[in-house]
Write a protein that holds these residues in place. Structure first.
Motif: not given
Length: 182
Positions: A142-163
């Motif tokens: 189980v991981g995180l997926t991110f689309d750099p065009v449509k994705g929310d960078w702050s949410k990715l960083l928050k989710d990844a660092s929390e994980a």
């Protein structure tokens, strides 16, 4: 901003050269997700290994990287479109998996089903199988997926660092349970 508990951080710092090893394809992710995650984890109190930040001229590449992997608590594998073209990325991923590290996959601009090891003639059959096995294991983690065009960078960083922080805490708890057995 959440920080590692001081006692946990001291224990991890004594026993490992880094808390987190960030495995990534430099050409795709150094200036965005890998670099930003490194900065965020540092601000949270976790020591991270990112090749461009932890290596200096004269370091023996494989020795330094392999030592970082073997001494880390958690790995983050940032998969990107050109990830599988890199022998180094695949070697690092295989070593993370072989050493039974917890690995958090981040699928950056790529779907897990698109990740494939290609035989370009630079690896022997044993290495190819090693890389394919590691990649298959990572695809089904189980991981995180991110689309750099449509994705929310702050949410990715928050989710990844929390994980990462949650996995560091779980690794420390497992370590404590094992110590109590003996």
């Amino acid at each position: 901003m959440q920080r590692l508990p001081a006692t946990l951080y001291r224990k991890i710092a004594r026993s490992a050269s880094c808390d987190v090893f960030i495995n990534h394809r430099c050409i795709d992710t150094k200036r965005n997700v890998a670099g930003l995650l490194y900065d965020r984890l540092t601000k949270l109190g976790a020591s991270s290994f990112l090749d461009s930040m932890n290596m200096k001229p004269g370091d023996k590449l494989f020795d330094h990287i392999d030592r970082g992997i073997l001494r880390c608590k958690v790995g983050v594998a940032v998969f990107s479109p050109r990830y599988c073209e890199s022998y180094f990325c695949l070697h690092e991923l295989a070593l993370l998996m072989e050493s039974k590290k917890r690995v958090i996959p981040i699928f950056y601009d790529i779907k897990p089903s698109q990740l494939m090891v290609k035989d370009n003639g630079t690896c022997n059959a044993k290495e190819l199988q090693r890389f394919r096995s590691a990649l298959e294991e990572a695809k089904y983690t189980v991981g995180l997926t991110f689309d750099p065009v449509k994705g929310d960078w702050s949410k990715l960083l928050k989710d990844a660092s929390e994980a990462v922080i949650m996995n560091l805490l779980e690794v420390e708890e497992e370590h404590k349970r094992k110590q109590k057995k003996y």
